[in-house]
Design a protein around this motif. Sequence first.
Motif, PDB file in Angstrom:
ATOM      1  N   ASP A 376       2.573   1.151  -3.406  1.00 44.14           N
ATOM      2  CA  ASP A 376       3.145   0.269  -4.123  1.00 44.14           C
ATOM      3  C   ASP A 376       3.207  -1.030  -3.515  1.00 44.14           C
ATOM      4  O   ASP A 376       4.263  -1.477  -3.327  1.00 44.14           O
ATOM      5  N   ARG A 377       2.196  -1.847  -3.583  1.00 42.18           N
ATOM      6  CA  ARG A 377       2.017  -3.288  -2.889  1.00 42.18           C
ATOM      7  C   ARG A 377       0.587  -3.751  -3.497  1.00 42.18           C
ATOM      8  O   ARG A 377      -0.248  -3.026  -3.596  1.00 42.18           O
ATOM      9  N   PRO A 378       0.425  -5.218  -3.119  1.00 44.29           N
ATOM     10  CA  PRO A 378      -0.744  -5.730  -3.386  1.00 44.29           C
ATOM     11  C   PRO A 378      -1.766  -5.162  -2.669  1.00 44.29           C
ATOM     12  O   PRO A 378      -1.743  -4.780  -1.583  1.00 44.29           O
ATOM     13  N   GLY A 379      -3.052  -5.358  -3.105  1.00 43.90           N
ATOM     14  CA  GLY A 379      -4.116  -4.810  -2.342  1.00 43.90           C
ATOM     15  C   GLY A 379      -4.863  -3.533  -2.710  1.00 43.90           C
ATOM     16  O   GLY A 379      -4.071  -2.627  -3.500  1.00 43.90           O
ATOM     17  N   TYR A 380      -5.577  -2.867  -2.015  1.00 43.65           N
ATOM     18  CA  TYR A 380      -6.233  -1.767  -2.247  1.00 43.65           C
ATOM     19  C   TYR A 380      -5.880  -0.622  -1.189  1.00 43.65           C
ATOM     20  O   TYR A 380      -6.584  -0.018  -0.624  1.00 43.65           O
ATOM     21  N   PHE A 381      -4.615  -0.542  -1.248  1.00 42.60           N
ATOM     22  CA  PHE A 381      -3.974   0.325   0.022  1.00 42.60           C
ATOM     23  C   PHE A 381      -3.729   1.827  -0.813  1.00 42.60           C
ATOM     24  O   PHE A 381      -3.003   2.033  -2.010  1.00 42.60           O
ATOM     25  N   HIS A 382      -4.195   2.853  -0.217  1.00 40.94           N
ATOM     26  CA  HIS A 382      -4.140   4.042  -0.377  1.00 40.94           C
ATOM     27  C   HIS A 382      -3.417   4.827   0.629  1.00 40.94           C
ATOM     28  O   HIS A 382      -3.716   4.909   1.898  1.00 40.94           O
ATOM     29  N   GLU A 383      -2.420   5.912   0.457  1.00 41.69           N
ATOM     30  CA  GLU A 383      -1.814   6.556   1.548  1.00 41.69           C
ATOM     31  C   GLU A 383      -2.904   7.641   2.251  1.00 41.69           C
ATOM     32  O   GLU A 383      -3.675   8.081   1.549  1.00 41.69           O
ATOM     33  N   PRO A 384      -2.782   7.702   3.435  1.00 43.00           N
ATOM     34  CA  PRO A 384      -3.514   8.657   4.111  1.00 43.00           C
ATOM     35  C   PRO A 384      -3.210  10.016   3.557  1.00 43.00           C
ATOM     36  O   PRO A 384      -2.101  10.413   3.750  1.00 43.00           O
ATOM     37  N   THR A 385      -4.023  10.909   2.724  1.00 45.88           N
ATOM     38  CA  THR A 385      -3.629  12.175   2.130  1.00 45.88           C
ATOM     39  C   THR A 385      -4.372  13.306   2.600  1.00 45.88           C
ATOM     40  O   THR A 385      -5.606  13.373   2.877  1.00 45.88           O
TER      41      THR A 385
END
Length: 526
Positions: A376-385
């Motif tokens: 939940d932040r700007p940019g294209y960040f995804h949690e390592p899953t």
Amino acid sequence: MTTTTESAAGGPGTGAAARGTGAPGALAALTELSMTVGGAALAGAGGLEVIDPATAEAFATAPAADRDQLDTAMAAAQGAFDAWRRDDDARRAALLAAADVLAAALPTLATTLTAEQGKPLAEARAEIAGACLWLRYYAGVELRPEVVQDDSRGYARITRNPLGVVAAIAPWNFPVALGLWKVAPALRAGNTVVLKPSPDTPLTTLAVGELLRPVLPAGVFNVVSGPDPLGAWLAAHPLARRVSFTGATATGRKVLAASVDDLKRVSLELGGNDPAIVLPDADPARIAEGLFWGAFRNNGQFCLAVKRVYVHRRRHAELVEALAALAGAAVVGPGHVDGVQLGPLTNVRQFRRVTELVGDAVHHGATVAAGGGPLDRPGYFHEPTVLTGVEDGVRIVDEEQFGPALPIVVYDDVDDAVARANGTSFGLTASVWSSDLDHATAVAARLDCGQVCVNAHGAGLRPDLPFGGHRWSGLGVENGRWGLESFTEPQVLVTPARPAANPGTPPAAPGDEPPAGGSAPGETAP
């Protein structure tokens, strides 16, 4: 892990998120770049916005070539070809000089690469350094003639001749390294090049073009940038005699189709669904870190990254726990922030695709062991899953996710694991993990792919080894003497007796001559 970053909200398994802004101010000098055509700067006919994936906002404008400008670049390459092909010593020296120039500019190039691609600065530096390594390697590789007959009955020799103008199309995940994988052997073989970077990551490649203008003769190396359909125009251009493409399989098919009418020589390095098989005697505590980074390096945006893990039921719980712990501890954030290990996904397409595939897996019963969704932040960040409780037939196992999400699949029988690993249309790389080297090597030999490693993943990614895929993962190979020869065509010379040395033709090396009274093949230098 000690960091100065703050944690992202999201519960267990969520990687730490580094806070920071987008492209740093020091980048300003490399955000207004021109194309390189005929050894000179060329402004675009239009502009192309470049997005910082850490903010999802445009931070630079790259030139966009039109069809006339592409024609100019191709004509420049064609015009430079004849002189370039004739001077072997000059080509060697130029590749070494190019490596020195790029190495000197490494800090600035790496900063630019991080800003447009998203990878951490340490990885960006490693990419530029790797590109320099490839240039130096090819400067030392020889294309010696192969004498197959030299006796009283006659003389026969095979030489490898350059093709002409090479159209090179590089991807966005490793734009400089994979671009120079093509450029270095093409130039070494005597070809000239027109290189097109991805519209997602044009800046660093444009900067490379600018830096190399004083190093290479005008027209030998040209860089053009722009959105589609520039790549299609390049692949189909009548002056291109060789097309070298790295990217998605679907796009590779289009490149191949565009090249068919003119019978161009084509190499395609395409997608993969690379498996890792963890044998029952493997120690999860010892292999987890290597396996994790084999999957999550460059945020999983790596053609040969581990895309799916098959683990024996006996080791499943331990391995999932170890991988989940690594995912939870990984520091996620803008690549230019100190301590960051995983940056954002490079573009919104990949961000949405990874989010979609993880959601689909959960919908089909997968358990989220770590991560699970976007930050939940700007940019294209995804949690390592890390996902478990998933099987073949679910999209994230069957398709190439190209992102930070790893499915773990349980098996009970090694033969079944091998069959599942091979049960795909792809065949790029694979790995086998075990404490028994002989057993692992035997299993590795059964995997249908271009490269397989034991107790590592991607360890064979070296300039002196061929790299290429089976089936939908590509056509042809890159790297090593095999990659160099792919930028040439053989020419057979047959005469009644040994000819006098021809200008521009290297003499036969010691050992090339066959035994007296017979003929024998010579050797091509590695």
